[in-house]
Design an enzyme around this catalytic site. Structure first.
Site, short mmCIF file in Angstrom:
data_model
loop_
_atom_site.label_atom_id
_atom_site.label_comp_id
_atom_site.label_asym_id
_atom_site.label_seq_id
_atom_site.Cartn_x
_atom_site.Cartn_y
_atom_site.Cartn_z
N CYS A 116 2.64 3.16 10.01
CA CYS A 116 2.83 4.59 9.18
C CYS A 116 3.22 5.45 10.62
CB CYS A 116 1.54 5.05 8.90
SG CYS A 116 1.61 6.62 8.33
N PRO A 165 0.75 -1.34 0.06
CA PRO A 165 0.03 0.10 0.02
C PRO A 165 0.93 1.33 0.03
CG PRO A 165 -0.05 -1.05 2.29
CD PRO A 165 0.78 -1.98 1.23
N GLY A 183 12.72 -2.81 1.25
CA GLY A 183 13.95 -2.66 0.36
C GLY A 183 13.98 -4.03 -0.50
N LYS A 233 -0.39 -4.99 8.97
CA LYS A 233 1.01 -4.67 8.52
C LYS A 233 1.69 -3.90 9.42
CE LYS A 233 2.95 -2.32 4.58
NZ LYS A 233 3.64 -1.01 4.71
N GLY A 258 7.10 -2.51 -2.46
CA GLY A 258 6.57 -1.13 -2.57
C GLY A 258 7.63 -0.44 -3.67
N ARG A 259 8.41 0.44 -3.41
CA ARG A 259 8.92 1.58 -4.13
C ARG A 259 9.62 0.76 -5.63
NH1 ARG A 259 12.32 3.70 0.58
NH2 ARG A 259 12.37 1.50 1.04
C1 LIG Z 1 4.99 7.07 -1.28
C2 LIG Z 1 4.64 5.95 -0.22
C3 LIG Z 1 3.60 5.91 0.52
C4 LIG Z 1 3.14 4.88 1.39
N1 LIG Z 1 1.97 4.64 2.10
C5 LIG Z 1 1.95 3.60 2.69
C6 LIG Z 1 0.40 3.46 3.07
O1 LIG Z 1 -0.43 4.14 2.98
N2 LIG Z 1 0.16 2.39 4.00
C7 LIG Z 1 1.30 1.68 4.50
O2 LIG Z 1 1.06 0.69 5.08
N3 LIG Z 1 2.77 1.94 4.09
C8 LIG Z 1 2.55 2.83 3.27
N4 LIG Z 1 4.21 2.95 2.64
C9 LIG Z 1 5.15 1.87 3.01
C10 LIG Z 1 5.17 0.95 2.10
O3 LIG Z 1 4.08 0.12 1.97
C11 LIG Z 1 6.14 -0.09 2.55
O4 LIG Z 1 6.05 -0.53 3.50
C12 LIG Z 1 7.75 0.72 2.26
O5 LIG Z 1 7.60 1.62 1.24
C13 LIG Z 1 8.70 -0.41 2.43
O6 LIG Z 1 8.82 -1.31 1.40
P1 LIG Z 1 9.75 -0.93 0.06
O7 LIG Z 1 11.06 -0.91 0.57
O8 LIG Z 1 9.45 -2.10 -0.68
O9 LIG Z 1 9.36 0.28 -0.79
C14 LIG Z 1 4.08 3.96 1.93
C15 LIG Z 1 5.27 4.18 1.09
C16 LIG Z 1 5.96 5.07 0.17
C17 LIG Z 1 7.15 5.12 -0.61
#
Ligand SMILES: Cc1cc2nc3c(=O)[nH]c(=O)nc-3n(C[C@H](O)[C@H](O)[C@H](O)COP(=O)(O)O)c2cc1C
Length: 325
Positions: free
Chosen positions: A96, A13, A209, A135, A229-230
């Protein structure tokens, strides 16, 4: 009987990113990856017309609604709404770190109140038959021991949560912005693996990551699922291999150009309903990530989409202008 989702791979998300237009585009690339909404707070759902927030195209399924809140009754009410709209599951945000979440007493700060999270989960799960998942982080501020994490999971699982998505980085509630807190402190995947070993009956999904499907696949030998995510947002094409590589299902076999062709009639339809085309094209800026001409595509599309008068032919024009393959 609660329907089991195949959580091997999910797109995280992300606020302002995983809206329904992004999800539709992603679903063109992978049928099986689990998708999530952006976090929706219970206040938004209770005090405004929920339709624009809850509406989705059935093609997006399996799709999980993520909620932010801390009141068992209102969360249960929103979970019921999600169920009636046809969502596959509801996820409670306990990760969050934003000021807004802290001020509202939800998100990561709830890790300090495992009993309240357990009560929220129990009340929600008693109200719906779709799964309620959580989460969360591996820790928060100075509460970062394995014992505290295991205690959290113990209590919340006893309340009925069988699937935990663990962001393998602890949350800092002051001194770091949410953006900074997605880079530091260091990731601790071993802590998540240890949770899976000690709670083998639970579904444990690792997050944080993870940059590609090869990395995802290697995590799958230690946990039940991976959430990206990203990397999935910046380079959505990585999901084109997900069905075959992760789920052992038929491979996606369109080229990027064919994908664009396939999206055009749908974009036309959305624009005809009054959706600004940039709301959709912004999610396609990363389509040629890492490809020759990929940066040019990004620039061409972001500079020209808003002047296109809503005509999705802009996608083909940019494709042709950037000599892409
Ligand atoms: C722009 C952005 C918005 C995010 N919004 C949420 C969110 O609405 N709910 C949530 O649980 N995590 C949110 N996250 C965190 C991601 O879900 C994820 O846990 C975090 O980016 C780490 O994963 P990654 O390294 O694969 O990006 C957000 C991350 C980003 C970059």
């Amino acid at each position: 009987m609660m329907q089991e989702l195949n959580y091997k791979l999910a797109v995280a998300p992300m606020l302002h990113r995983t809206d329904r237009w992004f999800r539709y585009c992603v679903r063109m690339l992978t049928k099986h990856t689990v998708l999530y909404t952006e976090m929706l707070t219970v206040n938004t759902l209770l005090h405004t017309d929920p339709q624009p927030f809850l509406f989705f195209d059935p093609i997006e399924l399996p799709l999980v609604l993520q909620l932010g809140g801390n009141d068992p009754k209102t969360l249960a009410h929103c979970a019921k709404l999600a169920e009636s709209w046809g969502y596959s599951a509801v996820n409670l945000n306990v990760g969050c770190p934003s000021d807004r979440a802290q001020a509202g007493g939800f998100g990561a700060c709830l890790m300090l109140q495992p009993e309240l999270v357990a009560e929220c989960v129990a009340t929600m799960q008693a109200t719906v038959t779709i799964p309620i998942t959580v989460k969360h982080r591996i820790g928060i501020d100075h509460q970062d021991s394995y014992a505290a994490l295991a205690h959290f999971i113990e209590l919340v699982s006893q309340a009925g949560c069988k699937t935990f998505i663990i962001h393998a980085r602890k949350a800092w509630l002051s001194g770091l912005s949410p953006r900074e807190n997605r880079q530091v402190p260091a990731l601790d995947y071993a802590m998540v693996y240890a949770i899976k070993q000690n709670f083998p009956a639970l579904k444990i999904i690792i997050n944080g990551g993870i940059k590609d499907l090869q990395a995802a696949s290697s995590h799958l030998s230690s946990v039940d699922g991976v959430m990206i995510g990203r990397a999935a947002y910046d380079n959505p094409w990585l999901l084109a291999q997900a069905d075959s590589y992760i789920f052992d299902k038929p491979a996606f076999d369109l080229t990027r150009q064919e994908l664009i062709q396939r999206l055009i009639p749908w974009i036309q339809q959305e624009v005809s309903k009054g959706i600004p085309i940039t709301r959709i094209t912004k999610h396609l800026l990363g389509l040629f990530y890492g490809q020759p001409g990929g940066r040019l595509w990004r620039r061409c599309l972001s500079e020209n989409a808003y002047m296109s008068g809503g005509d999705p032919a802009i996608l083909q024009d940019c494709y042709a202008a950037c000599s892409l393959k």
